[in-house]
Enzyme design. Structure first.
Site, PDB file in Angstrom:
ATOM      1  N   ASN A 158      52.382 -50.179 -15.922  1.00  0.00           N
ATOM      2  CA  ASN A 158      51.828 -49.617 -14.685  1.00  0.00           C
ATOM      3  C   ASN A 158      50.841 -48.512 -15.036  1.00  0.00           C
ATOM      4  OD1 ASN A 158      52.080 -49.593 -11.625  1.00  0.00           O
ATOM      5  ND2 ASN A 158      52.153 -47.426 -12.153  1.00  0.00           N
ATOM      6  N   TYR A 162      48.306 -39.694 -10.935  1.00  0.00           N
ATOM      7  CA  TYR A 162      49.216 -38.675 -10.402  1.00  0.00           C
ATOM      8  C   TYR A 162      48.821 -37.327 -11.000  1.00  0.00           C
ATOM      9  CZ  TYR A 162      51.830 -43.122 -10.616  1.00  0.00           C
ATOM     10  OH  TYR A 162      52.202 -44.457 -10.567  1.00  0.00           O
ATOM     11  N   TRP A 176      54.423 -37.880  -9.581  1.00  0.00           N
ATOM     12  CA  TRP A 176      54.470 -39.227  -8.988  1.00  0.00           C
ATOM     13  C   TRP A 176      55.380 -39.169  -7.776  1.00  0.00           C
ATOM     14  CZ3 TRP A 176      55.373 -41.335 -14.497  1.00  0.00           C
ATOM     15  CH2 TRP A 176      56.564 -40.857 -15.031  1.00  0.00           C
ATOM     16  N   ASP A 268      45.858 -29.977  -1.396  1.00  0.00           N
ATOM     17  CA  ASP A 268      45.761 -31.434  -1.585  1.00  0.00           C
ATOM     18  C   ASP A 268      44.826 -32.111  -0.587  1.00  0.00           C
ATOM     19  OD1 ASP A 268      46.335 -33.972  -2.659  1.00  0.00           O
ATOM     20  OD2 ASP A 268      48.391 -33.410  -3.024  1.00  0.00           O
TER      21      ASP A 268
HETATM   22  C1  LIG Z   1      42.232 -38.143  -7.008  1.00  0.00           C
HETATM   23  C2  LIG Z   1      43.564 -38.758  -6.700  1.00  0.00           C
HETATM   24  C3  LIG Z   1      44.716 -38.022  -6.903  1.00  0.00           C
HETATM   25  C4  LIG Z   1      45.968 -38.561  -6.636  1.00  0.00           C
HETATM   26  N1  LIG Z   1      47.091 -37.814  -6.851  1.00  0.00           N
HETATM   27  C5  LIG Z   1      48.302 -38.367  -6.658  1.00  0.00           C
HETATM   28  C6  LIG Z   1      49.477 -37.632  -6.965  1.00  0.00           C
HETATM   29  O1  LIG Z   1      49.436 -36.482  -7.383  1.00  0.00           O
HETATM   30  N2  LIG Z   1      50.679 -38.233  -6.780  1.00  0.00           N
HETATM   31  C7  LIG Z   1      50.780 -39.527  -6.320  1.00  0.00           C
HETATM   32  O2  LIG Z   1      51.887 -40.022  -6.196  1.00  0.00           O
HETATM   33  N3  LIG Z   1      49.671 -40.233  -5.987  1.00  0.00           N
HETATM   34  C8  LIG Z   1      48.440 -39.686  -6.157  1.00  0.00           C
HETATM   35  N4  LIG Z   1      47.319 -40.402  -5.860  1.00  0.00           N
HETATM   36  C9  LIG Z   1      47.453 -41.765  -5.278  1.00  0.00           C
HETATM   37  C10 LIG Z   1      47.862 -42.767  -6.316  1.00  0.00           C
HETATM   38  O3  LIG Z   1      47.011 -42.736  -7.422  1.00  0.00           O
HETATM   39  C11 LIG Z   1      47.869 -44.172  -5.743  1.00  0.00           C
HETATM   40  O4  LIG Z   1      48.845 -44.220  -4.721  1.00  0.00           O
HETATM   41  C12 LIG Z   1      48.156 -45.266  -6.764  1.00  0.00           C
HETATM   42  O5  LIG Z   1      48.206 -46.490  -6.105  1.00  0.00           O
HETATM   43  C13 LIG Z   1      49.448 -45.021  -7.494  1.00  0.00           C
HETATM   44  O6  LIG Z   1      49.656 -46.065  -8.421  1.00  0.00           O
HETATM   45  P1  LIG Z   1      51.000 -46.907  -8.354  1.00  0.00           P
HETATM   46  O7  LIG Z   1      50.928 -47.687  -7.059  1.00  0.00           O
HETATM   47  O8  LIG Z   1      50.948 -47.783  -9.550  1.00  0.00           O
HETATM   48  O9  LIG Z   1      52.122 -45.951  -8.373  1.00  0.00           O
HETATM   49  C14 LIG Z   1      46.058 -39.873  -6.120  1.00  0.00           C
HETATM   50  C15 LIG Z   1      44.894 -40.608  -5.907  1.00  0.00           C
HETATM   51  C16 LIG Z   1      43.662 -40.082  -6.198  1.00  0.00           C
HETATM   52  C17 LIG Z   1      42.430 -40.900  -5.968  1.00  0.00           C
HETATM   53 MN   LIG Z   2      51.127 -49.903  -9.730  1.00  0.00          MN
END
Ligand SMILES: Cc1cc2nc3c(=O)[nH]c(=O)nc-3n(C[C@H](O)[C@H](O)[C@H](O)COP(=O)(O)O)c2cc1C
Ligand SMILES: [Mn+2]
Length: 475
Positions: A158, A162, A176, A268
């Site tokens: 994955n 985060y 996360w 945020d």
């Molecule tokens: C700039 C940016 C910062 C982000 N920060 C976070 C974060 O701190 N924690 C989080 O859970 N998702 C954050 N996200 C959203 C996740 O990257 C997004 O939900 C992603 O799909 C997570 O991957 P996963 O589905 O494999 O867990 C952020 C997205 C962006 C574009």
């Molecule tokens: Mn994923």
């Protein structure tokens, strides 16, 4: 590439990653300004690149397309594959399948990301120009990381984005959230879980780590598919994980199952500071990098910010996937000001009574769209990106006593409005034209001029003598 396209400005004077960069970037993003390379961030040993995604044009340059919808077309081609009937279609089908096979990451023996290797005591996050973004942030935060984990049960990779609050020279928090895949990998582990963080990727791979894919799908495969070229990966030097070979910087390390600390607050993308909550601690065992590594960053905050365009890319790219599950959907819009999870405006091809409500429930059951607090459903002819039209039909077609539903469900981790964290009410507004079976009186006809009169006025426009005061053509 950004420089060649006139999309990059170099700032050579010393600038402080502590707040000063944010203020500069905030002003630049709001004006649709360029990407910025801060060549001499204060206290750090590497330049800082920011606002690489900050306009639609740069986003399109990243994907090599004219419009973001062109990226979606590539995906819908694959999703809508039918059994081929003739030879030509068979060949075309094979090409499409090949494009999927070619998307898998390719393992290579050497990677530029390991030109320099710092281990153990040599690791020092202080070398990087990590930004403290907002005045209420207690520490610097790494804001554009691609965090790589493996599911301890089946080994599936994955990649997620985060944020990471820096604690000291070799530890950070890992933010996360509750709905995220990286967190699920961590919770499934018995003790220690290896983690690698890639910083400074090509823009498509960086985008892909923010894409809301189902857990079993590897974000590096999406990146390979969208690039039309596999992502090259190389073995980590201290972890049993593969890392993108061309990353500028890689942090390798581990997270313990039971070691958490107080993360936050952090200004945020909700526009508010998020509350202090327990999140796990990431220990960095190695820091590897290119010889002239550039550190990438992004500022999130009150919308619109640079991440608006990452979100818009997801909105466009995932439309075919949304349609594959809810085929009556014509288009949808997730307003930037709604921080993407607060509001979804959707147009549908309505064929039967109750269909708008069916679509609301479908979206509240679909991936990360399930977190949406408010859904407005409109007829197919409404342009969901034109908020004037949306307000017009929402006002004109809605009887609040009949057309509004309240439901309940999961909400964004960072949503501060509901009484209980993670669970909120849901608002659905049916702004479609109503059928008799839905309890409507005969629906009136919309006002529209005849094409004949429009053509006549077009023809005669010059005769009327408005000069340049008025547009000659109707819309
Ligand atoms: C700039 C940016 C910062 C982000 N920060 C976070 C974060 O701190 N924690 C989080 O859970 N998702 C954050 N996200 C959203 C996740 O990257 C997004 O939900 C992603 O799909 C997570 O991957 P996963 O589905 O494999 O867990 C952020 C997205 C962006 C574009
Ligand atoms: Mn994923």
């Amino acid at each position: 590439m950004l420089e060649r396209e006139g999309e990059l400005v170099r700032v050579s004077v010393e600038v402080d990653p502590d707040l000063e960069v944010t203020e500069i970037v905030d002003r630049t993003v709001r004006q649709g300004g360029p990407a910025i390379l801060f060549e001499h961030p204060k206290r750090a040993q590497h330049p800082l690149l920011i606002n690489q995604f900050g306009t639609e044009r740069r986003m399109c340059l990243a994907f090599g397309v004219e419009r973001l919808d062109d990226v979606a077309r590539k995906l819908s081609d694959v999703l809508e594959m039918q059994p081929p009937s003739g030879l030509v279609e068979k060949v075309r089908g094979l090409q499409k399948l090949k494009s999927i096979a070619d998307s898998l990451p390719r393992t290579v023996r050497r990677g530029a990301c390991q030109e320099i290797v710092l281990r153990g005591d040599e690791v020092d996050l202080g070398r990087l120009p990590v930004q403290r973004c907002w005045p209420g942030d207690p520490a610097p935060f790494i804001t554009l990381p691609a965090v790589i984990t493996r599911d301890p049960r089946d080994g599936a990779r994955n990649v997620g984005m985060y944020r990471m609050q820096v604690i000291d020279r070799n530890t950070t928090f890992m933010h996360w959230q509750i709905h995220k895949d990286g967190r699920a990998d961590w919770l499934a582990s018995d003790g220690r879980i290896p983690v690698a963080v890639a910083l400074g990727l090509d823009p498509v791979t960086a985008y892909s780590s923010s894409a809301p894919l189902p857990k079993h799908i590897d974000e590096l495969m999406l990146a390979g598919f969208l690039r039309g070229e596999p992502v090259e990966v190389v073995k980590g030097v201290t972890v049993d994980l593969e890392v993108p070979a061309n990353a500028e910087i890689v942090l390798e390390g581990y997270i313990e199952k039971d070691e958490v600390g107080d993360e936050g607050p952090f200004g945020d993308h909700t526009g508010y500071y998020t509350a202090v909550e327990p999140f796990p601690v990431f220990h960095v065992t190695a820091m590897t990098m290119r010889r002239d590594a550039i550190y990438p960053s992004i500022v999130v905050g009150k919308p619109p910010q640079e991440d608006a365009w990452l979100g818009k890319a997801t909105e466009r790219i995932f439309l075919p996937a949304v349609r594959a599950s809810v085929p009556e959907i014509v288009d949808y819009d997730l307003p930037v000001a709604g921080a993407f999870h607060n509001c979804c405006i959707v147009s549908i091809r309505k064929a039967y009574p109750g269909q708008a409500q069916k679509v609301m429930h479908a979206l509240w059951g679909l991936g990360m769209l399930s977190l949406t607090k408010c859904i407005v459903v409109l007829d197919e002819h409404v342009d969901v990106h034109d908020y004037e039209q949306v307000l017009f039909y929402t006002g004109a077609n809605v009887d609040p006593a009949r057309d509004v539903i309240l439901s309940e469900g999961p909400t964004d981790h960072l949503d501060h409005a509901p009484e209980r964290q993670f669970v909120s009410g849901k608002l659905g507004i049916d702004a479609t034209a109503k059928l008799p079976e839905e309890g409507a009186r005969p629906w009136p006809e919309e006002i529209e001029m005849t094409p004949e009169v429009k053509a006549l006025v077009d023809r005669r426009w010059a005769e009327y003598g408005f000069g340049s005061h008025n547009a000659a053509r109707s819309g």
